[in-house]
Design a protein around this motif. Structure first.
Motif, short mmCIF file in Angstrom:
data_model
loop_
_atom_site.label_atom_id
_atom_site.label_comp_id
_atom_site.label_asym_id
_atom_site.label_seq_id
_atom_site.Cartn_x
_atom_site.Cartn_y
_atom_site.Cartn_z
N SER A 69 19.48 -5.41 -2.39
CA SER A 69 19.02 -5.83 -3.71
C SER A 69 18.28 -7.13 -3.56
O SER A 69 18.49 -7.88 -2.61
N PRO A 70 17.38 -7.46 -4.53
CA PRO A 70 16.67 -8.73 -4.44
C PRO A 70 17.61 -9.93 -4.34
O PRO A 70 17.34 -10.89 -3.65
N THR A 71 18.75 -9.85 -5.04
CA THR A 71 19.70 -10.96 -4.99
C THR A 71 20.26 -11.14 -3.60
O THR A 71 20.33 -12.24 -3.06
N ASP A 72 20.66 -10.01 -2.98
CA ASP A 72 21.19 -10.08 -1.62
C ASP A 72 20.15 -10.61 -0.65
O ASP A 72 20.44 -11.42 0.22
N ALA A 73 18.92 -10.12 -0.81
CA ALA A 73 17.87 -10.51 0.13
C ALA A 73 17.53 -11.98 -0.03
O ALA A 73 17.22 -12.66 0.93
N THR A 74 17.58 -12.49 -1.29
CA THR A 74 17.29 -13.90 -1.51
C THR A 74 18.31 -14.76 -0.79
O THR A 74 17.97 -15.75 -0.14
N ALA A 75 19.57 -14.39 -0.90
CA ALA A 75 20.61 -15.15 -0.23
C ALA A 75 20.43 -15.10 1.27
O ALA A 75 20.60 -16.09 1.98
N ALA A 76 20.06 -13.92 1.76
CA ALA A 76 19.87 -13.76 3.21
C ALA A 76 18.70 -14.59 3.69
O ALA A 76 18.72 -15.16 4.78
N ALA A 77 17.61 -14.63 2.89
CA ALA A 77 16.40 -15.34 3.31
C ALA A 77 16.64 -16.83 3.43
O ALA A 77 15.99 -17.50 4.22
N SER A 78 17.60 -17.35 2.67
CA SER A 78 17.82 -18.79 2.69
C SER A 78 18.83 -19.21 3.74
O SER A 78 19.08 -20.38 3.92
N ARG A 109 12.30 -0.52 -1.11
CA ARG A 109 11.79 0.50 -2.03
C ARG A 109 11.05 -0.08 -3.22
O ARG A 109 10.59 0.66 -4.08
N SER A 110 10.95 -1.37 -3.32
CA SER A 110 10.23 -1.99 -4.44
C SER A 110 9.46 -3.19 -3.92
O SER A 110 9.73 -3.69 -2.81
N LEU A 111 8.52 -3.66 -4.71
CA LEU A 111 7.74 -4.82 -4.32
C LEU A 111 8.64 -6.02 -4.10
O LEU A 111 8.47 -6.77 -3.13
N ALA A 112 9.62 -6.21 -4.98
CA ALA A 112 10.52 -7.35 -4.84
C ALA A 112 11.31 -7.27 -3.54
O ALA A 112 11.48 -8.28 -2.85
N GLN A 113 11.79 -6.08 -3.20
CA GLN A 113 12.55 -5.93 -1.96
C GLN A 113 11.68 -6.18 -0.73
O GLN A 113 12.13 -6.76 0.26
N VAL A 114 10.44 -5.72 -0.78
CA VAL A 114 9.53 -5.97 0.34
C VAL A 114 9.30 -7.46 0.53
O VAL A 114 9.35 -7.99 1.65
N ILE A 115 9.03 -8.18 -0.57
CA ILE A 115 8.78 -9.62 -0.49
C ILE A 115 10.01 -10.34 0.04
O ILE A 115 9.93 -11.23 0.90
N GLU A 116 11.19 -9.95 -0.47
CA GLU A 116 12.43 -10.59 -0.01
C GLU A 116 12.68 -10.31 1.47
O GLU A 116 13.08 -11.20 2.22
N ALA A 117 12.43 -9.09 1.91
CA ALA A 117 12.64 -8.75 3.31
C ALA A 117 11.67 -9.50 4.21
O ALA A 117 12.03 -9.96 5.31
N GLN A 118 10.42 -9.64 3.77
CA GLN A 118 9.46 -10.39 4.56
C GLN A 118 9.85 -11.87 4.67
O GLN A 118 9.67 -12.50 5.71
N ALA A 119 10.40 -12.41 3.58
CA ALA A 119 10.89 -13.79 3.63
C ALA A 119 12.05 -13.91 4.62
O ALA A 119 12.15 -14.91 5.34
N ARG A 120 12.90 -12.91 4.64
CA ARG A 120 14.01 -12.92 5.60
C ARG A 120 13.48 -12.90 7.03
O ARG A 120 14.00 -13.62 7.91
N VAL A 121 12.45 -12.09 7.29
CA VAL A 121 11.85 -12.05 8.62
C VAL A 121 11.34 -13.43 9.02
O VAL A 121 11.63 -13.93 10.11
N ARG A 231 5.04 -19.27 0.75
CA ARG A 231 4.36 -18.35 -0.18
C ARG A 231 5.29 -17.22 -0.63
O ARG A 231 5.33 -16.87 -1.81
N LEU A 232 6.01 -16.66 0.32
CA LEU A 232 6.90 -15.54 -0.01
C LEU A 232 8.02 -15.98 -0.95
O LEU A 232 8.38 -15.26 -1.88
N ARG A 233 8.58 -17.14 -0.73
CA ARG A 233 9.66 -17.62 -1.61
C ARG A 233 9.15 -17.87 -3.02
O ARG A 233 9.84 -17.58 -4.00
N ASP A 234 7.94 -18.43 -3.12
CA ASP A 234 7.37 -18.63 -4.46
C ASP A 234 7.21 -17.29 -5.18
O ASP A 234 7.51 -17.18 -6.37
#
Length: 427
Positions: A69-78, A109-121, A231-234
Motif C-alpha cells: 500500500s502507499p502507506t507501507d511503501a512510504t514508511a519503507a522509503a524513509s 498496480r497504481s501510479l502511487a505504488q509505482v512512485i512509492e516503490a521507485q522512491a524505495r529503490v 522528486r519522487l518523495r514530493d
C-alpha cells in the motif's frame, strides 16, 4: 525508457487508462518490468549466467505477495537499512533490499505504488552506496600513506653519500638496454632495490588515481539518486494528500505527476540526443550485431498502445505512441555486453537518474544501454575505451524511472532510432 522524439501530450484521460491497466508496463525514461507485456513477444530464452555479476542472486521476477500500500511503501522509503560495521554484511543487506525493491516494482498496480516503490529503490541504493564510499575513502587514505612512506624512503636514499646509492640513481636513469653488462653484485642489488622502490611508487600512484576516479563516480551516483529521491518523495506526498481530499483532487494530482514524469523524459531525451549527436562515427564499415543479453523481450520496437510513450513520425507515418527501442527483462546483476564493436562515447547518468552506456559504432550507428546498475556493479568501461562485441559493459540495475529490472536497448543510425532486431536479421 529513453526518448529521442517529441514528449507525449498528457490529459486527464491518461489517468483513467493508466489506472485501468493491470500493471504499469512502462513509464517515461522507463521500460517494462520482468512481467511480459500483452504485446507479442518471443519465447523465453535461457537466462544469462550471472556468475560474473556481484549481485546475481537478486531476481527480477515478481513474487506472488500482495502489492504494497502507499502507506507501507512510504514508511519503507524513509527507512534505510540498519548500519553495520561489517562491509560484507552491509553489502548482503543492501542487495537483499534491492531484490525486495524489484519485487515491489513488479507488483505495483497504481501510479502511487509505482512512485512509492521507485522512491524505495532510490533510498536503498543510497544506503548501499554509503559503505562503499566509506571503504573507498579509507582505501585512499591507506594509499596516500603508502605513497608518503615510499617517497620518504626514496628521499632518504637520495641524501645518502654512499657511492653505490649514487651509482644506483645514475643507472636507474639509463635505458634498460644501455645498462653495463659487468655490474657487480652490490651494484645490481642497489639498483634492484631502487627500481623496486620506484615501481612501488608508480603502482601506488596508479591505485590512487583509480580509487579517486571510483570515489568521484560513486559520489556522482549519490547526487543523481538524491535528486531523484527528492522528486519522487514530493510526488508521493502530493498523491497521498490528494487521495485524502477526494476523487477530483486525486485525479488532478495524478495528471500533475504524469506531466512531471513526462518532463523528466523530455529532459533525459534532450540530454541523450546531444550525446548521440556527438557520438556518431560515420567512417568505417559496420560490424556484426548481437543482443546484449539473453532475456525476455517485454516490449518491442514500434507503435504501442501505452499512453506514456511519445508521439512519433516513423517511416512516413505518424503514431500517437511509439517505442523507439526494445526492452529485455533479466535478473538484477545480469551482465550486459556490447552489441557490436565500438568505442565508449559516454558512461554516466541522464537527468532522470538512469545510468547508461553509449557506444559509437562505424557507419553512423550509436547503441544505448540504459538502467544499468551503479550501486553494486559499476559499468566496467570508461569513455573513450575501445570495446569488442560481446564484451561486458555493465550490469542490469534499477536506475532511473523504471518499473523492474531490465535493459532498455536502443540503436540509432545517423541519429534516427531503428529496430535493433533488424540488425540481427540482416546479418
Amino acid at each position: 525508457m529513453q526518448r529521442f522524439l517529441a514528449p507525449p501530450l498528457l490529459a486527464v484521460a491518461f489517468v483513467v487508462s493508466f489506472l485501468a491497466t493491470p500493471a504499469m508496463a512502462d513509464g517515461p525514461t522507463s521500460t517494462p518490468s520482468a512481467t511480459p507485456s500483452p504485446s507479442p513477444t518471443p519465447a523465453r530464452s535461457p537466462s544469462s549466467s550471472t556468475s560474473a555479476s556481484p549481485s546475481a542472486k537478486a531476481s527480477a521476477s515478481p513474487s506472488t505477495s500482495p502489492s504494497p500500500s502507499p502507506t507501507d511503501a512510504t514508511a519503507a522509503a524513509s527507512a534505510a537499512p540498519s548500519p553495520t560495521p561489517d562491509p560484507e554484511a552491509a553489502r548482503a543487506e543492501a542487495e537483499a533490499a534491492r531484490a525486495r525493491d524489484a519485487e515491489l516494482l513488479a507488483n505495483a498496480r497504481s501510479l502511487a505504488q509505482v512512485i512509492e516503490a521507485q522512491a524505495r529503490v532510490a533510498q536503498d541504493e543510497l544506503a548501499g552506496l554509503d559503505p562503499q564510499i566509506a571503504q573507498v575513502a579509507n582505501d585512499l587514505d591507506a594509499v596516500n600513506a603508502d605513497i608518503a612512506a615510499l617517497q620518504a624512503k626514496s628521499d632518504a636514499r637520495r641524501t645518502l653519500h654512499d657511492r653505490l646509492v649514487r651509482e644506483a640513481f645514475r643507472l636507474a636513469a639509463m635505458p634498460a638496454d644501455k645498462l653495463p653488462a659487468d655490474l657487480s653484485a652490490a651494484q645490481r642489488e642497489a639498483l634492484d632495490d631502487l627500481l623496486s622502490l620506484q615501481n612501488g611508487l608508480l603502482d601506488a600512484q596508479a591505485k590512487l588515481n583509480e580509487r579517486a576516479d571510483l570515489l568521484a563516480t560513486l559520489k556522482g551516483s549519490v547526487g543523481a539518486k538524491q535528486g531523484q529521491l527528492a522528486r519522487l518523495r514530493d510526488r508521493a506526498r502530493a498523491l497521498a494528500a490528494a487521495a485524502a481530499a477526494g476523487d477530483t483532487e486525486a485525479k488532478a494530482a495524478q495528471v500533475a505527476v504524469l506531466k512531471a514524469l513526462a518532463q523528466d523524459a523530455t529532459n533525459a531525451q534532450t540530454a541523450l540526443a546531444q550525446l548521440v549527436a556527438s557520438a556518431m562515427v560515420r567512417d568505417g564499415a559496420a560490424g556484426a550485431w548481437s543482443l546484449p543479453l539473453r532475456g525476455v523481450l517485454t516490449q518491442p520496437f514500434g507503435p504501442t498502445s501505452f499512453e506514456l510513450e511519445p508521439a512519433a513520425t516513423y517511416g512516413g507515418a505518424s503514431y500517437a505512441h511509439f517505442h523507439a527501442a526494445i526492452d529485455i527483462a533479466a535478473p538484477l546483476g545480469t551482465p550486459v555486453t556490447a552489441a557490436s564493436d565500438g568505442v565508449v562515447a559516454f558512461v554516466g547518468h541522464l537527468p532522470d537518474g538512469a545510468m547508461i552506456v553509449l557506444l559509437a559504432h562505424p557507419g553512423g550507428y550509436v547503441s544505448e544501454y540504459a538502467h544499468l546498475d551503479d550501486t553494486f556493479a559499476l559499468p566496467p568501461v570508461k569513455t573513450g575505451q575501445v570495446v569488442k562485441g560481446g564484451q561486458v559493459i555493465g550490469f542490469i540495475g534499477l536506475t532511473g524511472i523504471t518499473t523492474g529490472a531490465h535493459l532498455h536497448f536502443a540503436v540509432l543510425k545517423d541519429g534516427v532510432p531503428i529496430d535493433p532486431l533488424s540488425l540481427l536479421s540482416a546479418r
